[in-house]
Design an enzyme around this catalytic site. Structure first.
Site, mmCIF file in Angstrom:
data_model
loop_
_atom_site.group_PDB
_atom_site.id
_atom_site.type_symbol
_atom_site.label_atom_id
_atom_site.label_comp_id
_atom_site.label_asym_id
_atom_site.label_seq_id
_atom_site.Cartn_x
_atom_site.Cartn_y
_atom_site.Cartn_z
ATOM 1 N N ARG A 121 0.809 -1.243 0.000
ATOM 2 C CA ARG A 121 0.000 0.000 0.000
ATOM 3 C C ARG A 121 0.831 1.277 0.000
ATOM 4 N NH1 ARG A 121 -3.504 -2.867 3.723
ATOM 5 N NH2 ARG A 121 -5.150 -3.782 2.476
ATOM 6 N N LYS A 143 4.219 11.556 -11.222
ATOM 7 C CA LYS A 143 3.435 10.707 -12.125
ATOM 8 C C LYS A 143 4.196 9.395 -12.308
ATOM 9 C CE LYS A 143 0.946 13.952 -15.058
ATOM 10 N NZ LYS A 143 0.753 14.393 -16.439
ATOM 11 N N GLU A 185 12.659 19.177 -24.074
ATOM 12 C CA GLU A 185 11.826 19.474 -22.889
ATOM 13 C C GLU A 185 12.334 20.742 -22.188
ATOM 14 O OE1 GLU A 185 9.043 18.069 -21.790
ATOM 15 O OE2 GLU A 185 8.969 16.104 -22.757
ATOM 16 N N LYS A 224 9.077 23.437 -13.333
ATOM 17 C CA LYS A 224 8.131 22.319 -13.159
ATOM 18 C C LYS A 224 7.666 22.229 -11.709
ATOM 19 C CE LYS A 224 6.818 17.625 -14.060
ATOM 20 N NZ LYS A 224 6.931 16.420 -14.836
ATOM 21 N N GLU A 234 -3.116 17.992 -12.379
ATOM 22 C CA GLU A 234 -3.445 18.397 -13.736
ATOM 23 C C GLU A 234 -4.866 18.947 -13.871
ATOM 24 O OE1 GLU A 234 -1.159 16.228 -16.474
ATOM 25 O OE2 GLU A 234 -2.609 16.464 -18.084
ATOM 26 N N ARG A 238 -1.193 22.693 -14.571
ATOM 27 C CA ARG A 238 -0.265 21.619 -14.964
ATOM 28 C C ARG A 238 -0.407 21.257 -16.440
ATOM 29 N NH1 ARG A 238 1.777 16.498 -11.212
ATOM 30 N NH2 ARG A 238 3.182 15.653 -12.756
ATOM 31 N N ASN A 242 2.008 20.367 -20.899
ATOM 32 C CA ASN A 242 1.753 19.544 -22.088
ATOM 33 C C ASN A 242 1.998 20.303 -23.383
ATOM 34 O OD1 ASN A 242 1.015 17.288 -20.624
ATOM 35 N ND2 ASN A 242 -1.110 17.969 -20.448
ATOM 36 N N HIS A 245 2.912 18.603 -26.600
ATOM 37 C CA HIS A 245 2.713 17.174 -26.384
ATOM 38 C C HIS A 245 1.508 16.586 -27.119
ATOM 39 C CE1 HIS A 245 5.834 17.649 -23.459
ATOM 40 N NE2 HIS A 245 5.775 16.386 -23.083
ATOM 41 N N HIS A 249 2.729 13.572 -28.964
ATOM 42 C CA HIS A 249 2.303 12.198 -28.640
ATOM 43 C C HIS A 249 1.732 11.494 -29.872
ATOM 44 C CE1 HIS A 249 1.890 12.841 -24.016
ATOM 45 N NE2 HIS A 249 3.077 12.379 -24.355
ATOM 46 N N HIS A 262 10.827 10.732 -27.418
ATOM 47 C CA HIS A 262 9.777 11.576 -26.858
ATOM 48 C C HIS A 262 10.097 13.080 -27.014
ATOM 49 C CE1 HIS A 262 6.644 12.919 -24.135
ATOM 50 N NE2 HIS A 262 7.564 13.645 -23.509
HETATM 51 N N1 LIG Z 1 6.362 10.375 -15.199
HETATM 52 C C1 LIG Z 1 6.408 11.422 -15.984
HETATM 53 O O1 LIG Z 1 6.007 12.536 -15.613
HETATM 54 C C2 LIG Z 1 6.998 11.264 -17.356
HETATM 55 C C3 LIG Z 1 7.278 12.406 -18.128
HETATM 56 C C4 LIG Z 1 7.882 12.219 -19.367
HETATM 57 C C5 LIG Z 1 8.192 10.939 -19.816
HETATM 58 N N2 LIG Z 1 7.899 9.848 -19.038
HETATM 59 C C6 LIG Z 1 8.230 8.493 -19.474
HETATM 60 O O2 LIG Z 1 9.642 8.397 -19.555
HETATM 61 C C7 LIG Z 1 9.989 7.350 -20.457
HETATM 62 C C8 LIG Z 1 11.134 7.819 -21.338
HETATM 63 O O3 LIG Z 1 12.222 8.114 -20.496
HETATM 64 P P1 LIG Z 1 13.700 8.360 -21.063
HETATM 65 O O4 LIG Z 1 13.632 9.220 -22.251
HETATM 66 O O5 LIG Z 1 14.528 8.747 -19.895
HETATM 67 O O6 LIG Z 1 14.107 6.929 -21.646
HETATM 68 P P2 LIG Z 1 14.723 5.600 -20.996
HETATM 69 O O7 LIG Z 1 14.455 5.525 -19.560
HETATM 70 O O8 LIG Z 1 14.248 4.475 -21.840
HETATM 71 O O9 LIG Z 1 16.293 5.804 -21.218
HETATM 72 C C9 LIG Z 1 16.815 5.835 -22.527
HETATM 73 C C10 LIG Z 1 17.980 4.874 -22.710
HETATM 74 O O10 LIG Z 1 19.146 5.455 -22.125
HETATM 75 C C11 LIG Z 1 19.787 4.519 -21.253
HETATM 76 N N3 LIG Z 1 20.428 5.334 -20.226
HETATM 77 C C12 LIG Z 1 19.818 5.999 -19.227
HETATM 78 N N4 LIG Z 1 20.702 6.743 -18.563
HETATM 79 C C13 LIG Z 1 21.912 6.553 -19.147
HETATM 80 C C14 LIG Z 1 23.200 7.060 -18.909
HETATM 81 N N5 LIG Z 1 23.437 8.004 -17.982
HETATM 82 N N6 LIG Z 1 24.214 6.630 -19.683
HETATM 83 C C15 LIG Z 1 23.977 5.728 -20.678
HETATM 84 N N7 LIG Z 1 22.763 5.216 -20.965
HETATM 85 C C16 LIG Z 1 21.751 5.626 -20.197
HETATM 86 C C17 LIG Z 1 18.663 3.644 -20.773
HETATM 87 O O11 LIG Z 1 19.145 2.421 -20.303
HETATM 88 C C18 LIG Z 1 17.794 3.530 -22.018
HETATM 89 O O12 LIG Z 1 18.292 2.523 -22.855
HETATM 90 C C19 LIG Z 1 8.724 7.015 -21.235
HETATM 91 O O13 LIG Z 1 8.219 5.776 -20.804
HETATM 92 C C20 LIG Z 1 7.750 8.133 -20.852
HETATM 93 O O14 LIG Z 1 6.406 7.695 -20.836
HETATM 94 C C21 LIG Z 1 7.313 10.002 -17.822
HETATM 95 ZN ZN LIG Z 2 7.327 15.282 -22.201
#
Ligand SMILES: NC(=O)c1ccc[n+]([C@@H]2O[C@H](COP(=O)([O-])OP(=O)(O)OC[C@H]3O[C@@H](n4cnc5c(N)ncnc54)[C@H](O)[C@@H]3O)[C@@H](O)[C@H]2O)c1
Ligand SMILES: [Zn+2]
Length: 356
Positions: A121, A143, A185, A224, A234, A238, A242, A245, A249, A262
């Protein structure tokens, strides 16, 4: 060290940003170490790069620590992986006092945060983001979530971490394309809230080797954090986050997740949203020109030809469309944004033609 507070009453926490900070995490977490089990959730490569050193550091300071890895890519954000992590935590004798350290990009942060929100929980967790996107976006705001076959992030929770530790030096090993995606971003924060930050960021894109990551990350987190502090769920403000986005998206979904990053999709989405802002008479023609040119300083991957009409269903199904109303984020100036509920399909289609 730069410290940014996210003010959410009893769920408040701080974001700490400093080059080399990873080496002092055991000291920063000392107050929270009450003899409980700590679990690092990460990926194999990231454990090799940073995780095992972090475990050594924590072990030496008397922390009782284990780790669990997930695959790379969106597959880590699945029910199967979620179940596996929970089972592994039970096997490792985790309990209600266990604390998670999410060491990774947005993928790790999202799934680890969701595990933290639901294991027994809800247990404490900290974010240690390792991608630029995670540093300025996904690790802040609480999130969390996973994907199901019907769509991305459809199962999740808003569950705040106890703290966020950002060490920009970690970016040295991040592939350049991932850095570029995160920069999209960062430009977004300037576009919606701070014109001088937007133009300074865009100037620095000329030479990424001298890009001031620590300052730009801290300013992005500040923007942020302020928005999230005022609107955790949101409701209105918030939504401004977006910006770029809606079309972003749709581009991601159309080209396939993993094909277009992304942040790159968001950069194209921002150009389209800027164009719509101009058409609606909000952004002046010359402002739009400057805006577009500034974003195009990013070495974005080129987009394959696509039919904008085929992207409309993705826009209609987007989570940002509430009760059939699309709350589209437009710019009133560079540095200030608002939502607009009167963006027609024709405008969306023309805006997508603008980025072809
Ligand atoms: N929670 C939120 O508010 C929010 C906001 C935006 C995006 N997201 C989510 O985030 C995800 C995308 O995240 P991302 O772009 O960080 O991608 P990711 O987490 O897939 O990382 C990208 C790649 O880089 C590698 N990597 C990470 N750090 C590294 C480092 N320092 N050195 C070498 N390699 C490294 C990872 O292993 C991976 O292969 C999506 O699933 C998206 O939905 C969430
Ligand atoms: Zn984003």
């Amino acid at each position: 060290m730069k410290i940014i507070d996210v003010n959410l009453l009893n769920r408040s926490y701080s974001i700490q940003v400093e080059d080399g900070l990873l080496a002092s995490i055991s000291g920063l977490l000392k107050q929270s170490n009450i003899g409980q089990k700590w679990i690092i959730i990460s990926q194999h490569r990231l454990m090799e790069l940073f995780g095992f050193d972090l475990m050594d550091q924590l072990n030496q300071q008397g922390y009782y620590i284990d780790y669990i890895t997930v695959p790379t890519g969106e597959t880590a954000k699945s029910m199967i992986e979620f179940n596996r992590i929970i089972s592994q935590m039970i096997e490792l004798k985790c309990d209600r006092s266990t604390t998670i350290l999410a060491l990774g990009g947005g993928v790790v942060g999202d799934v680890a945060g969701f595990v933290a929100s639901s294991f027994m929980r809800g247990i404490d967790y900290y974010q240690i983001p390792t991608t630029l996107l995670a540093m300025v976006d996904s690790s802040i705001g609480g999130k969390t979530g996973i994907n199901i076959s019907e769509g991305k992030n459809l199962v999740g929770a808003i569950y705040q971490p106890k703290g966020v530790f950002i060490d920009p030096r970690i970016l040295d090993s991040l592939p350049r394309e991932e850095v570029v995606s995160g920069l999209g971003e960062i430009l977004k924060y300037g576009a919606i809230k701070d014109e001088s930050f937007f133009s300074a960021t865009s100037q620095h894109l000329e030479n990424l080797d001298t890009f001031p990551f620590e300052n730009a990350i801290a300013r992005s987190c500040e923007i942020k954090a302020k928005i999230v502090s005022q609107d955790e769920c949101e409701g209105g403000l918030r939504r401004l986050l977006n910006f770029g986005h809606t079309i972003g998206h749709a581009l991601e979904a159309h080209f396939g997740y993993g094909q277009l990053r992304h942040g790159d999709a968001v950069s194209y989405g921002m150009i389209s949203a800027g164009w719509i802002s101009k058409e609606l008479g909000l952004l002046k023609r010359n402002e739009y020109k400057t805006f577009k040119q500034s974003i195009l300083r990013l070495p974005l991957p080129s987009l394959n030809k696509f039919d904008p009409v085929s992207l409309l269903p993705f826009i209609k199904n987007d989570k940002k469309t509430v009760s059939g109303i699309l709350h589209f984020v437009t710019l009133t100036n560079i540095g200030s944004a608002s939502t607009n509920d009167n963006v027609t399909d024709n405008l969306l289609i023309s805006a997508m033609k603008e980025i072809q």
